[in-house]
Scaffold this motif. Structure first.
Motif, PDB file in Angstrom:
ATOM      1  N   ALA A 330       0.827  -1.218   0.000  1.00 29.60           N
ATOM      2  CA  ALA A 330       0.000   0.000   0.000  1.00 29.60           C
ATOM      3  C   ALA A 330       0.856   1.261   0.000  1.00 29.60           C
ATOM      4  O   ALA A 330       0.970   1.959   1.005  1.00 29.60           O
ATOM      5  CB  ALA A 330      -0.936  -0.010   1.197  1.00 29.60           C
ATOM      6  N   PHE A 331       1.454   1.576  -1.144  1.00 31.35           N
ATOM      7  CA  PHE A 331       2.165   2.838  -1.326  1.00 31.35           C
ATOM      8  C   PHE A 331       1.158   3.969  -1.530  1.00 31.35           C
ATOM      9  O   PHE A 331      -0.050   3.728  -1.656  1.00 31.35           O
ATOM     10  CB  PHE A 331       3.107   2.748  -2.524  1.00 31.35           C
ATOM     11  CG  PHE A 331       4.486   2.267  -2.179  1.00 31.35           C
ATOM     12  CD1 PHE A 331       5.602   3.050  -2.439  1.00 31.35           C
ATOM     13  CD2 PHE A 331       4.680   1.029  -1.586  1.00 31.35           C
ATOM     14  CE1 PHE A 331       6.871   2.608  -2.114  1.00 31.35           C
ATOM     15  CE2 PHE A 331       5.944   0.575  -1.250  1.00 31.35           C
ATOM     16  CZ  PHE A 331       7.045   1.363  -1.516  1.00 31.35           C
ATOM     17  N   ALA A 332       1.662   5.206  -1.588  1.00 34.70           N
ATOM     18  CA  ALA A 332       0.786   6.357  -1.794  1.00 34.70           C
ATOM     19  C   ALA A 332       0.064   6.254  -3.135  1.00 34.70           C
ATOM     20  O   ALA A 332       0.652   5.823  -4.134  1.00 34.70           O
ATOM     21  CB  ALA A 332       1.600   7.656  -1.746  1.00 34.70           C
ATOM     22  N   VAL A 333      -1.190   6.600  -3.149  1.00 35.18           N
ATOM     23  CA  VAL A 333      -2.089   6.696  -4.305  1.00 35.18           C
ATOM     24  C   VAL A 333      -2.550   5.329  -4.801  1.00 35.18           C
ATOM     25  O   VAL A 333      -3.742   5.074  -4.921  1.00 35.18           O
ATOM     26  CB  VAL A 333      -1.480   7.506  -5.475  1.00 35.18           C
ATOM     27  CG1 VAL A 333      -2.536   7.727  -6.562  1.00 35.18           C
ATOM     28  CG2 VAL A 333      -0.941   8.844  -5.001  1.00 35.18           C
ATOM     29  N   ALA A 334      -1.623   4.431  -5.135  1.00 34.53           N
ATOM     30  CA  ALA A 334      -2.001   3.141  -5.697  1.00 34.53           C
ATOM     31  C   ALA A 334      -1.019   2.075  -5.221  1.00 34.53           C
ATOM     32  O   ALA A 334       0.157   2.372  -4.987  1.00 34.53           O
ATOM     33  CB  ALA A 334      -2.006   3.203  -7.225  1.00 34.53           C
ATOM     34  N   PRO A 335      -1.487   0.827  -5.084  1.00 28.50           N
ATOM     35  CA  PRO A 335      -0.595  -0.230  -4.603  1.00 28.50           C
ATOM     36  C   PRO A 335       0.491  -0.562  -5.627  1.00 28.50           C
ATOM     37  O   PRO A 335       0.307  -0.367  -6.833  1.00 28.50           O
ATOM     38  CB  PRO A 335      -1.528  -1.420  -4.390  1.00 28.50           C
ATOM     39  CG  PRO A 335      -2.697  -1.166  -5.282  1.00 28.50           C
ATOM     40  CD  PRO A 335      -2.849   0.331  -5.336  1.00 28.50           C
ATOM     41  N   VAL A 336       1.607  -1.056  -5.139  1.00 28.72           N
ATOM     42  CA  VAL A 336       2.700  -1.478  -6.004  1.00 28.72           C
ATOM     43  C   VAL A 336       3.076  -2.919  -5.661  1.00 28.72           C
ATOM     44  O   VAL A 336       2.729  -3.443  -4.603  1.00 28.72           O
ATOM     45  CB  VAL A 336       3.946  -0.567  -5.857  1.00 28.72           C
ATOM     46  CG1 VAL A 336       3.585   0.878  -6.102  1.00 28.72           C
ATOM     47  CG2 VAL A 336       4.587  -0.737  -4.480  1.00 28.72           C
ATOM     48  N   ALA A 337       3.808  -3.543  -6.580  1.00 29.14           N
ATOM     49  CA  ALA A 337       4.383  -4.856  -6.326  1.00 29.14           C
ATOM     50  C   ALA A 337       5.820  -4.662  -5.858  1.00 29.14           C
ATOM     51  O   ALA A 337       6.561  -3.868  -6.437  1.00 29.14           O
ATOM     52  CB  ALA A 337       4.345  -5.703  -7.599  1.00 29.14           C
ATOM     53  N   VAL A 338       6.201  -5.358  -4.813  1.00 34.48           N
ATOM     54  CA  VAL A 338       7.560  -5.271  -4.290  1.00 34.48           C
ATOM     55  C   VAL A 338       8.259  -6.609  -4.506  1.00 34.48           C
ATOM     56  O   VAL A 338       7.718  -7.666  -4.155  1.00 34.48           O
ATOM     57  CB  VAL A 338       7.571  -4.899  -2.799  1.00 34.48           C
ATOM     58  CG1 VAL A 338       8.986  -5.015  -2.221  1.00 34.48           C
ATOM     59  CG2 VAL A 338       7.037  -3.485  -2.607  1.00 34.48           C
ATOM     60  N   GLN A 339       9.446  -6.543  -5.107  1.00 37.17           N
ATOM     61  CA  GLN A 339      10.283  -7.730  -5.254  1.00 37.17           C
ATOM     62  C   GLN A 339      11.575  -7.518  -4.472  1.00 37.17           C
ATOM     63  O   GLN A 339      12.227  -6.472  -4.609  1.00 37.17           O
ATOM     64  CB  GLN A 339      10.634  -8.008  -6.723  1.00 37.17           C
ATOM     65  CG  GLN A 339       9.513  -8.649  -7.515  1.00 37.17           C
ATOM     66  CD  GLN A 339       8.497  -7.638  -8.002  1.00 37.17           C
ATOM     67  OE1 GLN A 339       8.847  -6.514  -8.365  1.00 37.17           O
ATOM     68  NE2 GLN A 339       7.224  -8.012  -7.987  1.00 37.17           N
ATOM     69  N   VAL A 340      11.913  -8.491  -3.658  1.00 35.83           N
ATOM     70  CA  VAL A 340      13.198  -8.495  -2.947  1.00 35.83           C
ATOM     71  C   VAL A 340      14.058  -9.518  -3.674  1.00 35.83           C
ATOM     72  O   VAL A 340      13.837 -10.724  -3.582  1.00 35.83           O
ATOM     73  CB  VAL A 340      13.025  -8.862  -1.469  1.00 35.83           C
ATOM     74  CG1 VAL A 340      14.376  -8.843  -0.759  1.00 35.83           C
ATOM     75  CG2 VAL A 340      12.041  -7.902  -0.788  1.00 35.83           C
ATOM     76  N   ALA A 341      15.015  -9.024  -4.460  1.00 37.25           N
ATOM     77  CA  ALA A 341      15.787  -9.865  -5.370  1.00 37.25           C
ATOM     78  C   ALA A 341      17.264  -9.824  -4.990  1.00 37.25           C
ATOM     79  O   ALA A 341      17.775  -8.785  -4.562  1.00 37.25           O
ATOM     80  CB  ALA A 341      15.597  -9.397  -6.814  1.00 37.25           C
ATOM     81  N   ARG A 342      17.938 -10.950  -5.178  1.00 35.12           N
ATOM     82  CA  ARG A 342      19.317 -11.068  -4.685  1.00 35.12           C
ATOM     83  C   ARG A 342      20.301 -11.414  -5.806  1.00 35.12           C
ATOM     84  O   ARG A 342      19.962 -12.181  -6.710  1.00 35.12           O
ATOM     85  CB  ARG A 342      19.350 -12.154  -3.601  1.00 35.12           C
ATOM     86  CG  ARG A 342      18.516 -11.779  -2.363  1.00 35.12           C
ATOM     87  CD  ARG A 342      18.191 -12.951  -1.506  1.00 35.12           C
ATOM     88  NE  ARG A 342      17.515 -12.503  -0.273  1.00 35.12           N
ATOM     89  CZ  ARG A 342      16.189 -12.363  -0.160  1.00 35.12           C
ATOM     90  NH1 ARG A 342      15.395 -12.637  -1.196  1.00 35.12           N
ATOM     91  NH2 ARG A 342      15.641 -11.933   0.962  1.00 35.12           N
ATOM     92  N   ARG A 343      21.498 -10.869  -5.660  1.00 36.34           N
ATOM     93  CA  ARG A 343      22.607 -11.304  -6.495  1.00 36.34           C
ATOM     94  C   ARG A 343      23.224 -12.532  -5.844  1.00 36.34           C
ATOM     95  O   ARG A 343      23.362 -12.614  -4.628  1.00 36.34           O
ATOM     96  CB  ARG A 343      23.641 -10.188  -6.631  1.00 36.34           C
ATOM     97  CG  ARG A 343      24.841 -10.579  -7.471  1.00 36.34           C
ATOM     98  CD  ARG A 343      25.781  -9.408  -7.734  1.00 36.34           C
ATOM     99  NE  ARG A 343      27.003  -9.888  -8.372  1.00 36.34           N
ATOM    100  CZ  ARG A 343      27.983  -9.098  -8.804  1.00 36.34           C
ATOM    101  NH1 ARG A 343      27.878  -7.774  -8.691  1.00 36.34           N
ATOM    102  NH2 ARG A 343      29.068  -9.623  -9.364  1.00 36.34           N
ATOM    103  N   SER A 344      23.621 -13.485  -6.659  1.00 32.51           N
ATOM    104  CA  SER A 344      24.200 -14.723  -6.138  1.00 32.51           C
ATOM    105  C   SER A 344      25.419 -14.415  -5.261  1.00 32.51           C
ATOM    106  O   SER A 344      26.217 -13.530  -5.585  1.00 32.51           O
ATOM    107  CB  SER A 344      24.631 -15.626  -7.299  1.00 32.51           C
ATOM    108  OG  SER A 344      25.397 -16.717  -6.820  1.00 32.51           O
ATOM    109  N   PRO A 345      25.567 -15.127  -4.131  1.00 37.41           N
ATOM    110  CA  PRO A 345      26.717 -14.890  -3.258  1.00 37.41           C
ATOM    111  C   PRO A 345      28.065 -15.230  -3.904  1.00 37.41           C
ATOM    112  O   PRO A 345      29.106 -14.758  -3.431  1.00 37.41           O
ATOM    113  CB  PRO A 345      26.464 -15.802  -2.059  1.00 37.41           C
ATOM    114  CG  PRO A 345      25.006 -16.121  -2.105  1.00 37.41           C
ATOM    115  CD  PRO A 345      24.630 -16.107  -3.549  1.00 37.41           C
ATOM    116  N   SER A 346      28.048 -16.038  -4.952  1.00 32.85           N
ATOM    117  CA  SER A 346      29.320 -16.458  -5.542  1.00 32.85           C
ATOM    118  C   SER A 346      29.479 -15.858  -6.953  1.00 32.85           C
ATOM    119  O   SER A 346      28.535 -15.385  -7.554  1.00 32.85           O
ATOM    120  CB  SER A 346      29.379 -17.973  -5.632  1.00 32.85           C
ATOM    121  OG  SER A 346      28.269 -18.487  -6.334  1.00 32.85           O
TER     122      SER A 346
END
Length: 346
Positions: A330-346
């Motif tokens: 629930a961001f301001a004005v309209a909902p957004v999709a949130v992705q928590v994405a990772r770079r490989s550790p190696s």
């Protein structure tokens, strides 16, 4: 007549509601312009408000009743009735409140009404081939908004959401270097640095805009931990070796999404985390109805707005892995999709 529900709304009611919303919006607009919520921090009658603002007493009462029906005012049972702010009005619409968001709300209303007034022409004519928005004007407008309206929204909405998201990310307590990418006023970076005392980093935005973030960093007393970097995301370096990158409502504006995501991926250290907060078009029409009106103008200007799941696919193609997704935040004005994405550790 038993069992007959005479209160069932007509199928046209949602569309009648659209016309009624215009009246509610203007009732709030003039309340903000006239600083009504300052006057109703303590209870007052319609007659008292009319005297202070030099208004018609009877019509003032009807206007206050409309705001009461919108749950912005409380109304008691005395005669004459006394009105005073609800918690929403007191916390977000009273100019003296720390989380005041009235300028931001009015800014959104003006922008959306301006766009809506031109909608028929846009649908009919489209955007002339090869015509791009005036970049200098766009940067000037964004810088001005970052100083006032976007800062209000970040302070009142985005900062709290960012902190709540970080509480769910196991890598955050160990993060040492952050990039607030397209950070505008930089209030998210400031909040993250306060929450994690070992965190240092940068706010990246246009060269004009980062001056706003620099001012806020100085006011927060964080000059030793946070700096700014001005440039164009499409062509300039954003730095490297970040443990965490926060990127909110930026990817809509890049000319090449794939190239930008690869650039962000390369800026993370191995094991680093990207938090991407961007609207997507939901598959369900009721959910899409909350997103489409706000982002329709961007689409008609050729901006990026992916269908649901589109950003996850693009992130995977850019080399990100272990992606956690939140479909509606629930961001301001309209909902957004949130992705928590990772770079490989190696």
């Amino acid at each position: 007549m038993n069992g007959v529900n005479l209160a069932t709304p007509h199928p046209l009611q949602p569309y009648w509601d659209l016309t009624l919303a215009a009246v509610r919006a203007d009732a709030l607009r003039i309340a903000l312009e006239w600083k009504l919520f300052n006057l109703l921090h303590l209870p007052a009658s319609a007659q008292s408000i009319a005297r202070q603002l030099r208004l018609d007493p009877a019509n003032t009462g009807y206007w206050l009743d409309t705001l009461w029906s919108m749950e912005l005012l409380n109304r008691d049972d005395s005669q004459p009735p006394q009105y005073h702010n609800t918690s929403v009005a007191s916390d977000y619409l009273r100019p003296e409140a720390p989380d005041y968001c009235g300028d931001a709300w009015s800014f959104r209303l003006r922008g959306l009404r301006h766009f809506a007034g031109q909608l028929g022409d846009q649908v009919r004519a489209g955007r002339p081939s090869g015509q791009a928005p005036d970049v200098a004007t766009t940067i000037d407008n964004w810088t001005s908004a970052a100083r006032l309206q976007i800062a209000q929204e970040q302070r009142a909405v985005t900062v709290d959401l960012a902190l709540r998201l970080m509480a769910q990310i196991p890598e955050f307590p160990g993060a040492r270097r952050v990039l607030d990418l397209g950070g505008g006023p930089g209030l998210v970076a400031i909040a993250l640095a306060r929450d994690n005392p070992l965190l240092c980093g940068e706010v990246f935005d246009f060269a004009q805009t980062v001056s706003v973030a620099a001012d806020n960093i100085r006011l927060a007393g964080l000059e030793q931990r946070l700096t700014v970097r001005g440039g164009d995301l499409a062509s300039d370096s954003i730095g490297e070796g970040y443990d965490l990158i926060w990127c909110s409502s930026v990817l809509h504006f890049v000319p090449d999404l794939a190239a930008t995501l690869k650039k962000i991926h390369a800026a993370l250290r191995p094991g680093g985390v990207l938090v991407s907060a961007h609207a997507e078009i939901p598959e369900d029409p009721q959910q899409a109805r909350r997103v489409m009106p706000y982002y329709l103008s961007m689409q008609m200007l050729g901006r990026q707005l992916t269908p649901a799941g589109g950003l996850v696919e693009a992130l995977e193609q850019a080399g990100f892995e272990a992606i956690d997704s939140h479909a509606e935040v629930a961001f301001a004005v309209a909902p957004v999709a949130v992705q928590v994405a990772r770079r490989s550790p190696s």
